[in-house]
Structure formats: structure tokens, C-alpha cells
Design a protein around this motif. Structure first.
Motif, short mmCIF file in Angstrom:
data_model
loop_
_atom_site.label_atom_id
_atom_site.label_comp_id
_atom_site.label_asym_id
_atom_site.label_seq_id
_atom_site.Cartn_x
_atom_site.Cartn_y
_atom_site.Cartn_z
N THR A 68 0.85 -1.19 0.00
CA THR A 68 0.00 0.00 0.00
C THR A 68 0.88 1.24 0.00
N ASN A 69 0.27 2.42 -0.13
CA ASN A 69 1.06 3.64 -0.21
C ASN A 69 1.57 4.13 1.14
N VAL A 70 0.70 4.16 2.15
CA VAL A 70 1.11 4.67 3.47
C VAL A 70 0.37 3.92 4.57
N LEU A 71 1.10 3.64 5.63
CA LEU A 71 0.53 3.06 6.83
C LEU A 71 0.85 4.00 7.98
N SER A 72 -0.12 4.17 8.87
CA SER A 72 0.05 5.02 10.04
C SER A 72 -0.12 4.16 11.29
N PHE A 73 0.82 4.30 12.20
CA PHE A 73 0.77 3.58 13.46
C PHE A 73 0.81 4.60 14.60
N PRO A 74 -0.37 5.05 15.05
CA PRO A 74 -0.40 6.03 16.14
C PRO A 74 0.13 5.41 17.43
N PHE A 75 0.81 6.22 18.21
CA PHE A 75 1.31 5.80 19.52
C PHE A 75 0.33 6.31 20.57
N GLU A 76 -0.11 5.41 21.42
CA GLU A 76 -1.03 5.80 22.48
C GLU A 76 -0.36 5.52 23.82
N ALA A 77 0.17 6.58 24.41
CA ALA A 77 0.83 6.45 25.71
C ALA A 77 -0.24 6.32 26.80
N PRO A 78 0.08 5.59 27.86
CA PRO A 78 -0.83 5.57 29.01
C PRO A 78 -0.99 7.00 29.54
N PRO A 79 -2.15 7.33 30.10
CA PRO A 79 -2.41 8.70 30.55
C PRO A 79 -1.34 9.24 31.51
N GLU A 80 -0.75 8.38 32.29
CA GLU A 80 0.24 8.83 33.27
C GLU A 80 1.63 9.04 32.66
N VAL A 81 1.78 8.73 31.38
CA VAL A 81 3.07 8.90 30.70
C VAL A 81 2.92 9.98 29.61
N PRO A 82 3.31 11.20 29.93
CA PRO A 82 3.11 12.31 28.98
C PRO A 82 4.21 12.40 27.91
N LEU A 83 4.21 11.46 27.00
CA LEU A 83 5.17 11.48 25.90
C LEU A 83 4.57 12.19 24.70
#
Length: 158
Positions: A68-83
Motif C-alpha cells: 500500500t502507499n502509506v501506513l500510520s501507526f499512532p502511539f497511544e501512551a498511558p495517561p500517566e506517561v506524557p510522551l
């Protein structure tokens, strides 16, 4: 906004001629994230891949066994980890260039579109239903116009 961009290029693309520059990638990412990103200094990875790699990822993560042309992998940090990490974009050079040729667009314009499209996915935008698609495509048109590119959807039927 300062975006910390980790750009990776697959070894198979070392001699590939039409890759965007680091500066272009930075501009396109910053343009897509401007006024939309929840972080002041977001971080993300853009990996330019070859077909075999993106096909494997598409198969393993989306159940679709094709490049495929593009894949997106969002990062979901736990609420207590403000990255401020947004996630990863994987963009296939051969597919982007092939689609640009098929659609009669410049390679650069299509690369810009794929980067913007992928970044919007990292921000939570999607195009699964018509309303979501209309909103996301409208943002893509607006961002790309500000960058000086034509409407990527101009040749599609309404």
C-alpha cells in the motif's frame, strides 16, 4: 511548533532516485500538524520503505496482503506517561511513484499528499465513513493548497 522527525530509509532504497528530501518531509509534516497537534514539540518517525516491507506490515497489521502507499501507526501512551510521541508513518516509495504516474500527478505532489494523509491519521482523523472522509479530505485539500499543490481529489467523481 517544532517537530522532531526521525527519518528512516530502507536499505533497498539507497539508489532510489525520487525520494523527497529531509527538508520536504519536515515541511509537509509540520504543515499537517500545525494547529491540530496536541503537543508543542511532537515526535514521529517517517520510514520510507520498499514494497516487500510495507506489504508484510499491511498483511500483519491490517490483514491486507498487498503493498500500500502509506501506513500510520499512532502511539497511544498511558495517561500517566506524557510522551509527545505521535507514532510512525511507513510510506512505500514504489507505490507512491506508481500512483503518481497513474494519476497524472507529480511525484512530489503525491509524496506531499501521502505525508499529510498519514499525519492526519496519526492525529485521529479517518475516512471510514462518508462524513469522516469528507472532513479528512477537506483538511488535506486545505493543507496541500497552502503548500502550493493542487487538489489531490480533483479528478474524482463527487
Amino acid at each position: 511548533m517544532e517537530v522532531f522527525l526521525d527519518i528512516q530509509i530502507a536499505d533497498e532504497l539507497e539508489q532510489y532516485q525520487s525520494l523527497p528530501t529531509d527538508e520536504q518531509l519536515q515541511l509537509w509534516v509540520e504543515s499537517a500538524l500545525a494547529d491540530r497537534c496536541p503537543f508543542d514539540e511532537p515526535e514521529l518517525t517517517v520510514r520510507l520503505s520498499a514494497e516487500a516491507e510495507i506489504q508484510e506490515l499491511n498483511r500483519d497489521y491490517r490483514g491486507k496482503d498487498y503493498a500500500t502507499n502509506v501506513l500510520s501507526f499512532p502511539f497511544e501512551a498511558p495517561p500517566e506517561v506524557p510522551l509527545p510521541l505521535l507514532g510512525d508513518l511507513i510510506i512505500c516509495a514504489q507505490v507512491v511513484d506508481r500512483e503518481a504516474a497513474e494519476q497524472g500527478k507529480s511525484s512530489e505532489a503525491h509524496w506531499a499528499h501521502m505525508v499529510v494523509h498519514g499525519c492526519l491519521h496519526l492525529l485521529g482523523y479517518d475516512h471510514i465513513n462518508d462524513d469522516e472522509a469528507e472532513e479528512m479530505e477537506g483538511l488535506e485539500r486545505e493543507i496541500l493548497a497552502r503548500l502550493g499543490y493542487e487538489d489531490p481529489y480533483q479528478d474524482e467523481a463527487p
